[in-house]
Design an enzyme around this catalytic site. Structure first.
Site, mmCIF file in Angstrom:
data_model
loop_
_atom_site.group_PDB
_atom_site.id
_atom_site.type_symbol
_atom_site.label_atom_id
_atom_site.label_comp_id
_atom_site.label_asym_id
_atom_site.label_seq_id
_atom_site.Cartn_x
_atom_site.Cartn_y
_atom_site.Cartn_z
ATOM 1 N N SER A 10 -6.065 -7.530 5.708
ATOM 2 C CA SER A 10 -4.512 -7.890 5.709
ATOM 3 C C SER A 10 -4.081 -7.531 7.087
ATOM 4 O O SER A 10 -3.426 -8.577 7.801
ATOM 5 C CB SER A 10 -3.857 -7.286 4.730
ATOM 6 O OG SER A 10 -4.105 -5.800 4.736
ATOM 7 N N TRP A 11 -4.540 -6.418 7.719
ATOM 8 C CA TRP A 11 -3.782 -6.138 9.074
ATOM 9 C C TRP A 11 -4.548 -7.010 10.034
ATOM 10 O O TRP A 11 -3.609 -7.513 11.144
ATOM 11 C CB TRP A 11 -3.794 -4.634 9.345
ATOM 12 C CG TRP A 11 -2.942 -3.809 10.252
ATOM 13 C CD1 TRP A 11 -3.095 -3.007 10.911
ATOM 14 C CD2 TRP A 11 -1.747 -4.268 10.492
ATOM 15 N NE1 TRP A 11 -1.952 -2.526 11.672
ATOM 16 C CE2 TRP A 11 -1.034 -3.426 11.564
ATOM 17 C CE3 TRP A 11 -0.832 -5.480 10.217
ATOM 18 C CZ2 TRP A 11 0.248 -3.526 12.000
ATOM 19 C CZ3 TRP A 11 0.610 -5.627 10.634
ATOM 20 C CH2 TRP A 11 0.969 -4.631 11.437
ATOM 21 N N SER A 137 4.853 -0.667 9.524
ATOM 22 C CA SER A 137 4.266 -2.186 9.644
ATOM 23 C C SER A 137 3.409 -2.511 8.521
ATOM 24 O O SER A 137 2.264 -2.584 8.773
ATOM 25 C CB SER A 137 3.562 -2.313 10.904
ATOM 26 O OG SER A 137 2.375 -1.293 11.222
ATOM 27 N N LYS A 190 1.344 10.746 6.922
ATOM 28 C CA LYS A 190 2.299 10.172 6.184
ATOM 29 C C LYS A 190 1.538 9.148 4.690
ATOM 30 O O LYS A 190 2.366 8.940 3.822
ATOM 31 C CB LYS A 190 3.227 8.850 7.021
ATOM 32 C CG LYS A 190 2.391 7.840 7.702
ATOM 33 C CD LYS A 190 2.277 6.622 6.677
ATOM 34 C CE LYS A 190 1.432 5.571 7.260
ATOM 35 N NZ LYS A 190 0.935 4.614 6.237
ATOM 36 N N SER A 253 3.108 -0.651 0.063
ATOM 37 C CA SER A 253 2.191 0.380 0.457
ATOM 38 C C SER A 253 1.068 0.610 -0.841
ATOM 39 O O SER A 253 1.512 1.006 -1.978
ATOM 40 C CB SER A 253 2.882 1.630 0.480
ATOM 41 O OG SER A 253 2.103 2.705 0.599
ATOM 42 N N ARG A 254 0.000 0.510 -0.108
ATOM 43 C CA ARG A 254 -1.018 0.627 -1.114
ATOM 44 C C ARG A 254 -1.141 2.346 -1.661
ATOM 45 O O ARG A 254 -1.772 2.780 -2.651
ATOM 46 C CB ARG A 254 -2.718 0.314 -0.614
ATOM 47 C CG ARG A 254 -2.626 -1.220 -0.509
ATOM 48 C CD ARG A 254 -3.446 -1.765 0.607
ATOM 49 N NE ARG A 254 -3.040 -1.278 2.100
ATOM 50 C CZ ARG A 254 -3.741 -1.371 2.938
ATOM 51 N NH1 ARG A 254 -4.813 -2.404 3.080
ATOM 52 N NH2 ARG A 254 -3.393 -1.057 4.183
ATOM 53 N N ASN A 255 -1.127 3.018 -0.586
ATOM 54 C CA ASN A 255 -0.777 4.505 -0.919
ATOM 55 C C ASN A 255 0.141 4.856 -1.911
ATOM 56 O O ASN A 255 0.082 5.710 -2.712
ATOM 57 C CB ASN A 255 -0.679 5.519 0.483
ATOM 58 C CG ASN A 255 -1.973 5.263 1.297
ATOM 59 O OD1 ASN A 255 -2.881 6.063 1.157
ATOM 60 N ND2 ASN A 255 -2.006 4.422 2.140
ATOM 61 N N GLU A 280 -6.090 4.617 2.487
ATOM 62 C CA GLU A 280 -6.574 5.799 3.447
ATOM 63 C C GLU A 280 -6.329 7.110 3.083
ATOM 64 O O GLU A 280 -6.726 8.172 3.391
ATOM 65 C CB GLU A 280 -6.142 5.416 4.755
ATOM 66 C CG GLU A 280 -6.590 4.022 5.439
ATOM 67 C CD GLU A 280 -7.971 4.297 6.208
ATOM 68 O OE1 GLU A 280 -8.563 5.177 5.749
ATOM 69 O OE2 GLU A 280 -8.483 3.343 6.856
#
Ligand SMILES: NC(=O)C1=CN([C@@H]2O[C@H](COP(=O)(O)OP(=O)(O)OC[C@H]3O[C@@H](n4cnc5c(N)ncnc54)[C@H](OP(=O)(O)O)[C@@H]3O)[C@@H](O)[C@H]2O)C=CC1
Ligand SMILES: O=C(CO)COP(=O)(O)O
EC number: 1.1.1.94
Length: 332
Positions: A10-11, A137, A190, A253-255, A280
């Site tokens: 994705s990124w 982002s 974060k 956000s996956r987190n 992550e």
């Protein structure tokens, strides 16, 4: 000037499109045949962005030797793959390449920050410097050209400026800085706070709780980051509070998503059994636990996340653990 992006996830894809929009010479390397041909033939990366049509100038390849011609190499793979990828590209790199890091976290065994891993794994003469391009982002928004601001951080500030010029445009604005420690620690930590934010939301806690989490989470980030030499004011910027806000509040956000599932189910079991995404903060929580314990840094929120993820602590007991701990610890 040619840029090669390593990683067609994705990124990597979203940042590749920023450069294609800027009419830069850019190509994405991906190991996944489906992603590479989707970009080349359909101008899509359907796995990550469903219907979004990509700039047709963006192309991809499965040939890693493409890095041989690059002035900039941007590593867009998870932290766990960075060292291995640096060793693979090292033989192809030309002297004085600027290597751009966008990963947020630590080396899984050595606990090093990403810039340190890259400097250790790439031959000295091939590397001009490492520039970390990090900040609030989400790829899902960058790919649809939502207004976004992030930092280019380097110990060699002229390289940060080159990356700033390369990427900046009317929807993507880059600021420069040189506090590598404070910036990379903020961007890594974060993610743990975003897992905590997701857990609390999944348990049913609302806005007061999230504000408390973000504010007290920032305190933990500052405490940890300044212990290792980061500057406190860096945490008030894009790689600190900026990235903390977006990740603790965004549906992308996956987190946060990982934490939300754990909170809703009040157990970590399903996450460990079924997760396939890049989250992550899960590894980061383990490293922060290890390092904070060794150095006696008080990190109560990170510690609760660690206990839930790795020691099967029930999420619904964590609010009491945090809210009822000794008040003497709270000096601000
Ligand atoms: N997505 C985002 O919004 C943002 C992400 N980041 C950071 O960027 C980094 C990359 O994440 P992101 O792009 O989101 O992750 P994704 O899961 O979207 O993509 C990861 C990509 O890396 C590839 N990859 C994984 N392991 C390896 C390996 N061992 N060797 C080669 N390629 C590999 C994957 O290939 P395959 O498909 O074959 O597995 C995939 O193409 C993370 O550290 C993340 O924190 C930072 C800011 C924003
Ligand atoms: O770092 C990010 C946004 O700045 C991406 O966050 P997630 O990895 O939680 O999706």
């Amino acid at each position: 000037m040619r840029t090669v992006i390593i990683g067609s996830g994705s990124w990597g894809t979203a940042l590749g499109q920023v450069l294609a929009d800027n009419q830069q010479d850019v190509i994405v390397y991906g190991r996944n045949e489906a992603e590479v041909s989707d970009i080349n033939e359909n101008h899509h990366n359907t796995k990550y962005f469903k219907e979004t049509e990509l700039n047709p100038l963006l192309t991809a390849t499965r040939d890693l030797s493409v890095v041989a011609g690059a002035d900039f190499v941007l590593l867009a793979v998870p932290t766990i793959a960075i060292e291995d990828m640096c060793k693979k590209i090292n033989e192809y790199l030309k002297p004085n390449t600027i290597v751009i890091n966008v990963s947020k976290g630590f080396h899984p065994e050595t606990n090093e920050r990403m810039s340190d891993v890259i400097r250790r794994s790439i031959s000295l003469e091939k590397l001009s410097s490492v520039v970390s391009l990090i900040g609030p982002s989400h790829a899902e928004e960058v790919v649809i050209r939502q207004l976004t601001t992030i930092d280019a951080i380097s110990l060699k500030i002229e390289d940060a400026r080159k990356v700033q010029t390369l990427f900046s445009n009317r929807y993507f604005r880059i600021y420069t800085g040189s506090d590598e420690i404070g910036s990379e620690l903020g961007a890594a930590l974060k993610n743990v706070m975003a897992i905590a934010s997701g857990i609390l939301s999944g348990l049913g806690y609302q806005d007061n709780t999230r504000a408390a989490l973000i504010t007290r989470g920032l305190q933990e980030m500052v405490r940890y980051g300044t212990f290792f030499g980061g500057q406190e004011r860096t945490f008030m910027g894009l790689t600190g509070i900026g990235d903390l806000i977006v990740t603790c509040t965004s549906k992308h956000s996956r987190n946060f998503e990982c934490g939300y599932q754990i909170g809703q189910e009040n157990t970590v079991e399903n996450f460990w059994a079924n997760n396939t995404k890049t989250v992550e903060g899960v590894r980061t929580a383990k490293i922060v636990h290890r390092v904070a314990e060794k150095n006696h840094i008080s990190m109560p929120i990170c510690e609760e996340v660690y206990q839930i993820l790795y020691n099967h602590k029930k999420p619904d007991t964590c609010a009491d653990s945090l809210m009822l701990r000794d008040l003497k610890e709270e000096f601000r």
